[in-house]
Every structure is written in structure tokens, then in C-alpha cells.
Enzyme design. Structure first.
Site, PDB file in Angstrom:
ATOM      1  N   GLY A  46       0.587  -1.016   0.084  1.00 58.67           N
ATOM      2  CA  GLY A  46      -0.048  -0.381  -0.064  1.00 58.67           C
ATOM      3  C   GLY A  46       0.824   1.188  -0.319  1.00 58.67           C
ATOM      4  O   GLY A  46       1.366   1.048   0.580  1.00 58.67           O
ATOM      5  N   GLN A  51       3.323  10.110   1.201  1.00 54.26           N
ATOM      6  CA  GLN A  51       4.000   9.411   0.718  1.00 54.26           C
ATOM      7  C   GLN A  51       5.130   9.446  -0.464  1.00 54.26           C
ATOM      8  O   GLN A  51       6.213   8.886  -0.233  1.00 54.26           O
ATOM      9  CB  GLN A  51       4.136   8.023   1.352  1.00 54.26           C
ATOM     10  N   CYS A  90       5.807  -0.066   7.043  1.00 48.74           N
ATOM     11  CA  CYS A  90       5.351   1.586   6.474  1.00 48.74           C
ATOM     12  C   CYS A  90       6.689   1.612   5.525  1.00 48.74           C
ATOM     13  O   CYS A  90       7.962   1.588   6.383  1.00 48.74           O
ATOM     14  CB  CYS A  90       4.717   1.877   7.333  1.00 48.74           C
ATOM     15  N   LEU A  91       6.243   1.898   4.375  1.00 46.05           N
ATOM     16  CA  LEU A  91       7.255   2.092   3.822  1.00 46.05           C
ATOM     17  C   LEU A  91       7.931   3.441   4.688  1.00 46.05           C
ATOM     18  O   LEU A  91       9.435   3.802   3.430  1.00 46.05           O
ATOM     19  CB  LEU A  91       7.015   2.623   2.158  1.00 46.05           C
ATOM     20  N   HIS A 132      -4.449   1.210   7.760  1.00 52.79           N
ATOM     21  CA  HIS A 132      -3.668   1.842   7.597  1.00 52.79           C
ATOM     22  C   HIS A 132      -3.028   3.121   6.354  1.00 52.79           C
ATOM     23  O   HIS A 132      -3.080   4.380   6.723  1.00 52.79           O
ATOM     24  CB  HIS A 132      -2.167   0.747   6.533  1.00 52.79           C
ATOM     25  N   GLU A 133      -3.554   2.742   4.853  1.00 52.97           N
ATOM     26  CA  GLU A 133      -3.754   4.121   4.389  1.00 52.97           C
ATOM     27  C   GLU A 133      -4.185   4.964   4.221  1.00 52.97           C
ATOM     28  O   GLU A 133      -3.893   6.120   4.503  1.00 52.97           O
ATOM     29  CB  GLU A 133      -3.608   3.344   2.991  1.00 52.97           C
ATOM     30  N   HIS A 136      -3.339   6.790   6.813  1.00 50.00           N
ATOM     31  CA  HIS A 136      -2.253   8.476   6.356  1.00 50.00           C
ATOM     32  C   HIS A 136      -2.789   9.534   5.920  1.00 50.00           C
ATOM     33  O   HIS A 136      -2.324  10.776   5.633  1.00 50.00           O
ATOM     34  CB  HIS A 136      -1.504   7.427   5.345  1.00 50.00           C
TER      35      HIS A 136
HETATM   36 CO    CO Z   1       2.255   3.140   5.904  1.00 46.98          CO
END
Ligand code: CO
Length: 157
Positions: A46, A51, A90-91, A132-133, A136
Site C-alpha cells: 500500500g 508518502q 510502513c514504507l 493503514h493507508e 495516512h
Molecule cells: Co504506511
């Protein structure tokens, strides 16, 4: 399509609420395509627009199941039930993993790249990825919800 640089913590764009998308044009389509390519290149499931430095309510999810590529514009969780606790990363936090409680079931209403509304129901890992997304897009990071951090040896062991 192109792979975009991923913004890592700390960065103000990761902790601010994103603006709703009101224009569904070719530029939005290009952003979605680039975000998807960026997510795949980073081996993620995701990615949210902040991000890649863009404070707009846009996210992509693909956990490699039958749902395939999911594009979410202005997503809202309209139902949530149950609880699951599992490891999340998380990236924007390379190498950091922790256990996060999430709803086990969510129903999400969102728009697609053409502005058309749709709903999506999900359980388990997909429900986790969606939550999660969507977090964000409100400037909420998973680290604010971690109940226990994991060390890598523990995960690999
Ligand atoms: Co994330």
C-alpha cells in the site's frame, strides 16, 4: 509511469491531513500510476500520496490477492467491526515493525480515478492495509498505534 522518491519519517507532509480530491483529470491518473509503480518497486502492499510528498486523499493498495490493484480517492471507512492484532510496517519507516490492533472488518466508500463512488468490504490483512493507508490520509502514522515493537531477528526467526 515512473518510480517516485518515498518520503520517510520525519517529514511534515506525513503528519498533516490531506485535502480531498475534487478534480479527476489525467494528472490524477498519472499520480495513481506512478504511486502504484513506486509501491511495487518498493515491495509494498500500500502507498498513500503523502508518502510521495503530495497531501491529497489518494492511496493505492495491492496485497497480491484476487482484489488486485485498488485505487482509493477520498476514502471513508463507513463500517468497522471486530479486532485483529498483527505485525505492520510502513514504507516511510524502513526496517520498523510493530504490532498494531485494527478492526478485522471494514467497509470503505471511495471514488475511483474517474470520480465514480464505490464500496469495498474487506477482512483480515486487506482490511488492515486499507486502514493503514486511510490513516495516512489523515496524517496518522502506524507508530501512533503500535502496542509492541518487534525486532527483525524475532520476525526472521
Ligand atoms: Co504506511
Amino acid at each position: 509511469m515512473s518510480v517516485l522518491p518515498i518520503v520517510t519519517y520525519p517529514a511534515p507532509v506525513l503528519e498533516q491531513p490531506c485535502a480531498r480530491v475534487t478534480v479527476f483529470d489525467r494528472q490524477l491518473g498519472r499520480l495513481l500510476d506512478d504511486m502504484y509503480e513506486t509501491m511495487i518497486a518498493a515491495d509494498g502492499v500500500g502507498l498513500a500520496a503523502p508518502q510521495v510528498g503530495i497531501a491529497k486523499q489518494v492511496a493505492v493498495v495491492d496485497i497480491g490477492d484476487e482484489h488486485g490493484r485498488i485505487e482509493l480517492i477520498n476514502p471513508v471507512i463507513i463500517e468497522a467491526r471486530g479486532e485483529q492484532i498483527d505485525v505492520e510496517g510502513c514504507l516511510s519507516f524502513p526496517g520498523l515493525f510493530g504490532e498494531v490492533p485494527r478492526a478485522n472488518y471494514v467497509k470503505v466508500r471511495a471514488q475511483n480515478r474517474r470520480g465514480r463512488l464505490f464500496t469495498l468490504s474487506a477482512t483480515g490483512f486487506l482490511a488492515r492495509a486499507l486502514q493503514h493507508e486511510i490513516d495516512h490520509l489523515h496524517g496518522v502514522l502506524f507508530t501512533s498505534k503500535v502496542i509492541r515493537y518487534c525486532d527483525l531477528e524475532e520476525l526472521e526467526g
